[in-house]
Design a protein around this motif. Structure first.
Motif, mmCIF file in Angstrom:
data_model
loop_
_atom_site.group_PDB
_atom_site.id
_atom_site.type_symbol
_atom_site.label_atom_id
_atom_site.label_comp_id
_atom_site.label_asym_id
_atom_site.label_seq_id
_atom_site.Cartn_x
_atom_site.Cartn_y
_atom_site.Cartn_z
ATOM 1 N N TYR A 171 14.630 43.109 -17.585
ATOM 2 C CA TYR A 171 14.191 44.171 -18.481
ATOM 3 C C TYR A 171 15.295 44.514 -19.483
ATOM 4 O O TYR A 171 15.035 45.013 -20.562
ATOM 5 N N TYR B 266 2.807 34.154 -22.444
ATOM 6 C CA TYR B 266 2.775 35.615 -22.442
ATOM 7 C C TYR B 266 2.082 36.130 -23.697
ATOM 8 O O TYR B 266 1.274 37.049 -23.654
ATOM 9 N N ASN C 242 -3.767 42.585 -18.316
ATOM 10 C CA ASN C 242 -2.921 43.720 -17.928
ATOM 11 C C ASN C 242 -1.673 43.225 -17.193
ATOM 12 O O ASN C 242 -1.517 42.034 -16.920
ATOM 13 N N ARG C 243 -0.767 44.177 -16.857
ATOM 14 C CA ARG C 243 0.531 43.816 -16.306
ATOM 15 C C ARG C 243 0.434 42.986 -15.027
ATOM 16 O O ARG C 243 1.126 41.987 -14.865
ATOM 17 N N SER C 244 -0.446 43.420 -14.107
ATOM 18 C CA SER C 244 -0.489 42.709 -12.829
ATOM 19 C C SER C 244 -1.088 41.325 -13.008
ATOM 20 O O SER C 244 -0.673 40.359 -12.365
ATOM 21 N N PHE D 263 1.680 39.172 -14.305
ATOM 22 C CA PHE D 263 2.654 38.842 -13.267
ATOM 23 C C PHE D 263 2.129 37.752 -12.336
ATOM 24 O O PHE D 263 2.802 36.756 -12.083
#
Lengths: 297, 274
Positions: free
Chosen positions: A99, A192, A201-203, A206
Motif C-alpha cells: 500500500y 487490475y 469489487n475489492r474482494s 483479490f
C-alpha cells in the motif's frame, strides 16, 4: 557434432570442476559414509561395535520406535501449523506493505525483516527471557491483566509446543511477507485495470486476480518454509530441550540426541538417511512444480 | 486523493507502525537487558528508563574471554565466504552461459544440499573429521559451512549473471577474449553488487549457524553461538551477559542486512523466484 561445441563442453566442465570436486568431498562422501554406518551397529558405549554389520536392523528399529514416531508427529504439527499461520499473516502484511511506496516502503520492509536476521538460537533465548517466570514480560502481563493463564507455559507439553510454533511464526512471517510483496510488485497492472473497468469489487479483485497472479510464489514459499521448518533445531534446543517429556522433541533434536547424547551412532545415521529421503521428496516436488515451470515460461 | 482517503491512509499507517513496534518488542527487550544491571533486569514492572551500563559486555567479553569466540566467528565467516565464492562463482557463471551434458543433475544436486538437514551432514562429517583429526579445527568447520554456502552462491549468483546481456560476452569473444577472460574481466565486474550481496549472505549464514558448529568445534574454535549456551549454568543463568552476546551476534548482521536490503528476498529465495 562440431569441434566448437566440444570445446564449449570442456570449458563448462572446467568452470564447474572446483564446485564438483569440493561438493563431492564435503557432501557426497559424508552422505555415502553415513549410509554405510547405518548398516552397522556402531555405538560409543560398546567397544569394537564399529565393525559389526547388522544390515537393515537399524531401519527396522526406527519403524518400531515410538519415540521416532512421536518426534515425526511433533515435527508435522510444528511444520503445518507454523507454515500455515506464516502464510496467512504474510499475505496480510505484504498487502499492507504494498500500500506504501518509495522510502516509506523500504523503511517498513527493513523493520519487518529484523526477526529473520536474528540467529535462531538468539530467537530461542529471547523467548526464554520473555517467558522467564521471575522477571519475564509474559508473567508481568499475565499479572497486569489478571489473565487466567499458566505463568510457565514451557512446563506443559501442549503450550510448550505452542510457544515453539510462536517463535517460528515470529521469526519467519517476515520472509513470507517479503516474498509475497516481491510477487505483488512484479505483478502486471493490466488485469487490475481491466477488472476496474468491468466494475469488480475489492474482494473479487483479490481472489480472482491477485491470488492467481501470486500463486507460484506462494507455492514456492510454502515449500521453502516447510523444508526449513522441518529442520528446526536451535530454537527447540535452547528453549525447551525437547521437553517437557518429549512433547517438543522435533526430529532433528531426536536425531541429535541419539547421536551425541546416547551415542547410538549407527541408529542416528539410519535416522539421517530417513530424513534425507524425506527431504529428497520435497526436493523433487520443488524441482517439478517450481523450477521446471520457471524454465518453461 | 480526497481528504477522507488520506486520513484513512494515515490511520492505517499509524496502526501498522504500532504493530511493527509491538512485533519487535522481544528484540528490543534483549537489547535493553544487555545494558541493565542484574537488579534492573529482574525488576517488575520492567524498567523502561534506566542508566545504561556496559558491565555485562565487559564481564562476558573480557573476563569470560568471549572476545576469543568473537574472533573465531569472524575467522570462520571470512574463510567460508572466500571459499564459497571462489568455488561457486565459476559454476554459477557456467550455469548461466553454457549448456553442459548433465548440468541439470548438478543443479538438482545443489538444490539437494540446500534442502538437506544440517544434522544429516553433521553426523558423518563428525566421524570423518574425527578420523582426520580435524575436530576442533578451523579447517573442519570452514569446510562444513562451505558445503551449504557453495550451493547458495551458485543459486543466487546464477540469477545475477543471467541479467548480464549475452551480447556483451559475445562481442568480447569476437575480440579474442577467452571464456575465462570474459568471466574475470566482464562478468565479475558487472555483477559486483550481486557478489557483494551474496557474500554478505554467506557471512550471515555462517555467523548465525549453530548446530554444525556445535558438533564440529571445540573449546579452541567455538564460535559465538556455540559459546552462548555456556552462560546457562546449573548455578544460574547470566541473563544480562547472554543478552550482551546476543546483541553482539545480531547487530552486525542487521547492519549488513540493511545494506543489502534490496537483494534480501532474492537471497532468501535463491532458486525459488527469478
Amino acid at each position: 557434432m562440431s569441434l566448437k561445441v566440444d570445446y564449449k563442453q570442456k570449458t563448462a566442465l572446467m568452470f564447474h570442476m572446483p564446485a564438483i570436486v569440493l561438493l563431492t568431498l564435503i557432501t557426497m562422501v559424508p552422505l555415502i559414509y553415513n549410509i554405510r554406518i547405518s548398516f552397522y551397529d556402531f555405538s560409543l558405549t560398546r567397544a569394537g561395535s564399529r565393525d559389526i554389520f547388522v544390515g537393515l536392523e537399524n531401519y527396522k528399529m526406527i519403524l518400531s520406535d515410538h519415540e521416532f514416531w512421536n518426534s515425526m508427529w511433533v515435527t508435522a504439527k510444528f511444520v503445518i501449523t507454523s507454515t500455515f499461520i506464516q502464510l496467512v499473516l504474510g499475505v496480510v502484511i505484504a498487502l499492507m506493505l504494498n500500500y506504501y511506496s518509495g522510502a516509506l516502503n523500504r523503511l517498513l520492509a527493513s523493520l519487518i525483516m529484523i526477526p529473520m536476521m536474528v540467529a535462531p538460537l538468539v530467537v530461542g533465548l529471547m523467548y526464554s527471557f520473555i517467558l522467564n517466570p521471575q522477571f519475564g514480560l509474559y508473567s508481568f502481563l499475565v499479572d497486569l491483566f489478571h489473565l487466567n493463564l499458566s505463568k510457565t507455559p514451557l512446563s506443559a507439553g501442549g503450550s510448550a509446543l505452542l510457544v515453539l510454533i510462536l517463535t517460528d511464526i515470529w521469526e519467519w512471517t517476515p520472509f513470507m511477507a517479503l516474498m509475497i510483496l516481491a510477487a505483488l510488485k512484479a505483478a502486471p497492472i493490466e488485469p487490475y485495470e481491466a477488472a476496474l473497468i468491468d466494475g469488480a469489487n475489492r474482494s473479487q479483485i483479490f481472489f480472482r486476480i491477485t491470488i492467481p497472479l501470486i500463486r507460484p510464489v506462494i507455492a514456492a514459499s510454502i515449500i521453502l518454509r516447510g523444508v526449513e521448518a522441518c529442520k528446526v533445531f536451535d530454537k527447540a534446543f535452547i528453549l525447551t530441550g525437547g521437553g517437557p517429556g518429549n512433547s517438543t522433541e522435533v526430529i532433528d533434536l531426536f536425531t541429535y540426541r541419539e547421536a551425541f547424547v546416547n551415542y547410538n551412532f549407527s541408529y542416528a545415521a539410519a535416522l539421517c538417511v530417513v530424513l534425507f529421503i524425506i527431504m529428497l521428496i520435497f526436493g523433487i516436488l520443488y524441482w517439478n512444480f517450481i523450477i521446471r515451470k520457471q524454465s518453461n515460461d | 486523493m480526497t481528504k477522507k482517503a488520506l486520513a484513512i491512509r494515515r490511520t492505517v499507517l499509524i496502526i501498522f507502525i504500532l504493530f511493527i513496534f509491538i512485533y519487535l518488542i522481544p528484540y528490543f527487550w534483549l537489547i535493553s537487558t544487555s545494558f541493565k544491571t542484574r537488579v534492573e533486569a529482574f525488576s517488575i514492572p520492567p524498567k523502561l528508563i534506566f542508566k545504561p551500563t556496559m558491565e555485562n559486555y565487559r564481564m562476558v567479553f573480557i573476563e569470560k574471554n568471549f572476545n576469543k569466540n568473537l574472533l573465531n566467528s569472524i575467522i570462520v565467516a571470512f574463510f567460508v565466504t572466500s571459499i564459497s565464492l571462489t568455488v561457486g562463482l565459476p559454476s554459477a557463471y557456467a550455469f548461466s552461459r553454457f549448456c553442459m551434458k548433465g548440468d541439470k543433475i548438478l543443479f538438482f544436486y545443489l538444490l539437494g544440499t540446500r534442502f538437506t538437514p544440517v544434522i544429516v551432514l553433521s553426523l558423518p562429517l563428525y566421524f570423518i573429521m574425527a578420523d582426520l583429526k580435524l575436530l576442533n579445527s578451523f579447517l573442519g568447520i570452514i569446510l562444513a559451512h562451505s558445503a551449504f554456502n557453495i550451493a547458495f552462491v551458485v543459486w543466487m549468483m546464477k540469477g545475477f549473471f543471467d541479467t548480464i546481456p549475452k551480447e556483451i560476452d559475445e562481442s568480447a569473444r569476437v575480440d579474442g577474449c577467452s571464456w575465462f577472460g570474459s568471466f574475470f574481466r566482464i562478468a565479475i565486474p558487472l555483477a559486483a553488487h550481486g557478489i557483494a550481496a551474496t557474500s554478505i549472505f554467506c557471512v550471515i549464514n555462517s555467523w548465525n549457524e549453530f548446530l554444525m558448529a556445535f558438533i564440529l568445534t571445540g573449546y579452541k574454535t567455538a564460535t559465538l553461538p556455540v559459546a552462548l549456551p555456556g552462560l546457562m549454568t546449573p548455578q544460574g543463568t547470566f541473563w544480562g551477559q547472554i543478552a550482551a552476546v546476543g546483541s553482539v551476534i545480531t547487530i552486525p548482521v542487521l547492519i549488513f542486512a540493511f545494506i543489502v536490503q534490496k537483494y534480501m528476498v532474492q537471497g532468501m529465495s535463491a532458486g525459488a523466484i527469478k
